[in-house]
Design an enzyme around this catalytic site. Structure first.
Site, mmCIF file in Angstrom:
data_model
loop_
_atom_site.group_PDB
_atom_site.id
_atom_site.type_symbol
_atom_site.label_atom_id
_atom_site.label_comp_id
_atom_site.label_asym_id
_atom_site.label_seq_id
_atom_site.Cartn_x
_atom_site.Cartn_y
_atom_site.Cartn_z
ATOM 1 N N ARG A 296 0.832 -1.209 0.000
ATOM 2 C CA ARG A 296 0.000 0.000 0.000
ATOM 3 C C ARG A 296 0.870 1.265 0.000
ATOM 4 O O ARG A 296 1.314 1.749 1.046
ATOM 5 C CB ARG A 296 -0.959 -0.030 1.192
ATOM 6 C CG ARG A 296 -2.119 -1.008 0.968
ATOM 7 C CD ARG A 296 -2.916 -1.236 2.202
ATOM 8 N NE ARG A 296 -2.216 -2.028 3.206
ATOM 9 C CZ ARG A 296 -2.731 -2.401 4.374
ATOM 10 N NH1 ARG A 296 -3.955 -2.048 4.684
ATOM 11 N NH2 ARG A 296 -2.028 -3.124 5.220
ATOM 12 N N TYR B 66 -1.724 -21.709 8.212
ATOM 13 C CA TYR B 66 -1.036 -20.560 8.817
ATOM 14 C C TYR B 66 0.050 -21.052 9.780
ATOM 15 O O TYR B 66 1.222 -20.664 9.690
ATOM 16 C CB TYR B 66 -2.028 -19.642 9.540
ATOM 17 C CG TYR B 66 -1.308 -18.507 10.237
ATOM 18 C CD1 TYR B 66 -0.695 -17.506 9.489
ATOM 19 C CD2 TYR B 66 -1.201 -18.448 11.627
ATOM 20 C CE1 TYR B 66 0.015 -16.479 10.111
ATOM 21 C CE2 TYR B 66 -0.504 -17.424 12.256
ATOM 22 C CZ TYR B 66 0.102 -16.445 11.489
ATOM 23 O OH TYR B 66 0.804 -15.442 12.098
ATOM 24 N N LYS C 271 4.341 -20.835 9.668
ATOM 25 C CA LYS C 271 5.181 -20.264 10.729
ATOM 26 C C LYS C 271 6.151 -21.309 11.286
ATOM 27 O O LYS C 271 7.234 -20.965 11.772
ATOM 28 C CB LYS C 271 4.303 -19.657 11.826
ATOM 29 C CG LYS C 271 3.504 -18.439 11.341
ATOM 30 C CD LYS C 271 4.397 -17.345 10.785
ATOM 31 C CE LYS C 271 3.660 -16.081 10.417
ATOM 32 N NZ LYS C 271 4.518 -15.032 9.870
HETATM 33 P P1 NDP Z 1 -0.918 -6.579 9.870
HETATM 34 O O1 NDP Z 1 -2.019 -7.135 9.037
HETATM 35 O O2 NDP Z 1 -1.212 -5.405 10.714
HETATM 36 O O3 NDP Z 1 0.355 -6.268 8.948
HETATM 37 C C1 NDP Z 1 0.745 -7.146 7.935
HETATM 38 C C2 NDP Z 1 1.716 -6.450 7.001
HETATM 39 O O4 NDP Z 1 2.136 -7.401 6.003
HETATM 40 C C3 NDP Z 1 1.102 -5.259 6.274
HETATM 41 O O5 NDP Z 1 2.007 -4.189 6.300
HETATM 42 C C4 NDP Z 1 0.923 -5.769 4.859
HETATM 43 O O6 NDP Z 1 1.137 -4.694 3.943
HETATM 44 C C5 NDP Z 1 2.070 -6.764 4.738
HETATM 45 N N1 NDP Z 1 1.833 -7.723 3.662
HETATM 46 C C6 NDP Z 1 0.880 -8.688 3.595
HETATM 47 N N2 NDP Z 1 0.954 -9.324 2.420
HETATM 48 C C7 NDP Z 1 1.963 -8.741 1.724
HETATM 49 C C8 NDP Z 1 2.525 -8.941 0.446
HETATM 50 N N3 NDP Z 1 2.043 -9.899 -0.398
HETATM 51 N N4 NDP Z 1 3.550 -8.164 0.043
HETATM 52 C C9 NDP Z 1 4.055 -7.211 0.872
HETATM 53 N N5 NDP Z 1 3.570 -6.970 2.094
HETATM 54 C C10 NDP Z 1 2.534 -7.731 2.513
HETATM 55 O O7 NDP Z 1 -0.426 -7.807 10.770
HETATM 56 P P2 NDP Z 1 0.719 -7.939 11.890
HETATM 57 O O8 NDP Z 1 1.509 -6.712 11.999
HETATM 58 O O9 NDP Z 1 0.068 -8.493 13.103
HETATM 59 O O10 NDP Z 1 1.575 -9.120 11.258
HETATM 60 C C11 NDP Z 1 2.934 -9.000 10.909
HETATM 61 C C12 NDP Z 1 3.560 -10.382 10.965
HETATM 62 O O11 NDP Z 1 3.465 -10.890 12.293
HETATM 63 C C13 NDP Z 1 2.892 -11.420 10.089
HETATM 64 O O12 NDP Z 1 3.898 -12.240 9.518
HETATM 65 C C14 NDP Z 1 2.036 -12.231 11.056
HETATM 66 O O13 NDP Z 1 1.827 -13.540 10.615
HETATM 67 C C15 NDP Z 1 2.908 -12.196 12.288
HETATM 68 N N6 NDP Z 1 2.246 -12.415 13.567
HETATM 69 C C16 NDP Z 1 1.138 -11.680 13.944
HETATM 70 C C17 NDP Z 1 0.556 -11.908 15.195
HETATM 71 C C18 NDP Z 1 -0.679 -11.202 15.648
HETATM 72 O O14 NDP Z 1 -1.387 -11.727 16.532
HETATM 73 N N7 NDP Z 1 -0.980 -10.018 15.153
HETATM 74 C C19 NDP Z 1 1.142 -12.872 16.124
HETATM 75 C C20 NDP Z 1 2.280 -13.596 15.617
HETATM 76 C C21 NDP Z 1 2.813 -13.343 14.403
HETATM 77 P P3 NDP Z 1 0.297 -4.428 2.587
HETATM 78 O O15 NDP Z 1 -1.064 -5.022 2.788
HETATM 79 O O16 NDP Z 1 0.318 -2.943 2.437
HETATM 80 O O17 NDP Z 1 1.102 -5.127 1.532
HETATM 81 C C1 8X3 Z 2 -0.805 -14.941 15.193
HETATM 82 C C2 8X3 Z 2 -1.193 -15.477 16.513
HETATM 83 O O1 8X3 Z 2 -2.618 -17.256 17.668
HETATM 84 O O2 8X3 Z 2 -3.664 -15.976 15.880
HETATM 85 O O3 8X3 Z 2 0.302 -15.605 14.682
HETATM 86 O O4 8X3 Z 2 -2.045 -17.661 15.372
HETATM 87 S S1 8X3 Z 2 -2.434 -16.658 16.336
#
Ligand code: NDP
Ligand code: 8X3
Length: 257
Positions: free
Chosen positions: A42, A156, A160
């Site tokens: 974005r 998912y 991971k």
């Molecule tokens: P958000 O949805 O807030 O952020 C995800 C980010 O990933 C966005 O900036 C999005 O940007 C980017 N993204 C997704 N797909 C693409 C793509 N194809 N190309 C480039 N960028 C991409 O989620 P989180 O900040 O929570 O997640 C970040 C990471 O942490 C992820 O890997 C998630 O699996 C992991 N995670 C999250 C947890 C949670 O509970 N929130 C817990 C554990 C791990 P854009 O759409 O602009 O491309």
């Molecule tokens: C994100 C945390 O518990 O939704 O990785 O899988 S959980």
């Protein structure tokens, strides 16, 4: 503590910087004096972040699933940003929470392409430079879902688990290269993650966080910043963080009626 890393010496590449952890990581490192390359799809959000963070923040809009785009964007950085010391391979997502036999194959494809392939393209693009310069830090966004299965976590959690094992295997390859590798594995954190998982359904997305002090994006960014600024001799292999209000359940049984 002796010889912690000076954040002002760091150039940090962050994927998924348009939201959640990625945006918070950019803010944390900029606040400490580092340079940051913020990426995501974005472009409008990246421009807003650049405006907020100033000239030490460079932006690049690309989709991590597009290998050539990743290589082109990271291979054409201006000199001031080209020597990446820290990569935070964070872009990723969960799609759906249904059982495997009902899940969408398109959702599965997207998770594999983003969380696995996109992460690999990102890391592989910066790794040769780190090895050649004999310093660097690869930080991978894993999840507690890698270790603790839950219903609907099927693909998912499996992506991971890949991330975790890839990080450990990188450590084996990089022994002697002064390149650190850390797998950051958060539990429940309140970002746009849930909104994405439930395809924009705000009511469904809010449910996991109800009545819970979930981790914030800033909490996770702080642990990433900490691991990246420890003395160079220290490698945090895996960093698992959860809300205090989250813990483990017993095994599930389906008993005879
Ligand atoms: P958000 O949805 O807030 O952020 C995800 C980010 O990933 C966005 O900036 C999005 O940007 C980017 N993204 C997704 N797909 C693409 C793509 N194809 N190309 C480039 N960028 C991409 O989620 P989180 O900040 O929570 O997640 C970040 C990471 O942490 C992820 O890997 C998630 O699996 C992991 N995670 C999250 C947890 C949670 O509970 N929130 C817990 C554990 C791990 P854009 O759409 O602009 O491309
Ligand atoms: C994100 C945390 O518990 O939704 O990785 O899988 S959980």
């Amino acid at each position: 503590m002796r010889s912690s890393i000076d954040p002002k010496s760091l150039t940090v590449l962050v994927t998924g910087a348009t939201s959640g952890f990625g945006a918070a990581v950019c803010r944390r490192f900029i606040q400490a004096g580092a340079k940051v390359i913020a990426t995501g799809r974005r472009a409008d959000r990246l421009r807003a972040l650049r405006k907020e963070l100033g000239a030490r923040c460079r932006i690049a809009a690309f989709d991590v699933r597009e290998r050539r785009h990743v290589e082109a964007a990271l291979g054409s950085l201006p000199k001031a940003f080209a020597k990446i010391n820290v990569v935070v391979a964070n872009a990723g997502l969960a799609l759906g929470l249904g059982p495997a036999h009902e899940a969408s194959l398109d959702d599965w494809d997207t998770m594999v392409a983003t969380n696995i392939n996109g992460l690999l393209y990102t890391v592989r693009a910066v790794l040769p430079g780190m090895v050649a310069r004999d310093e660097g830090h690869v930080i991978l966004l894993g999840s507690t879902a890698a270790d603790y299965p839950y219903p609907g976590g099927n693909v998912y959690g499996a992506t991971k688990a890949f991330v975790k094992q890839f990080g450990l295997n990188l450590r084996a390859d990089l022994l002697g290269a002064n390149v650190r590798v850390t797998s950051v594995e958060p539990g429940l954190a309140e970002t746009e993650f849930s909104l994405v998982r439930f395809h924009g359904d705000a009511a469904q997305a809010a449910a996991p966080y109800q009545g819970i002090d979930a981790l914030s994006a800033d909490d996770v960014a702080e642990t990433i910043y900490w691991s990246a600024t420890l003395p160079r001799r220290v490698n945090v292999n895996r960093l698992q963080v959860m809300p205090v209000m989250q813990a483990f359940g017993p095994f599930a049984f389906k008993r005879r009626a």
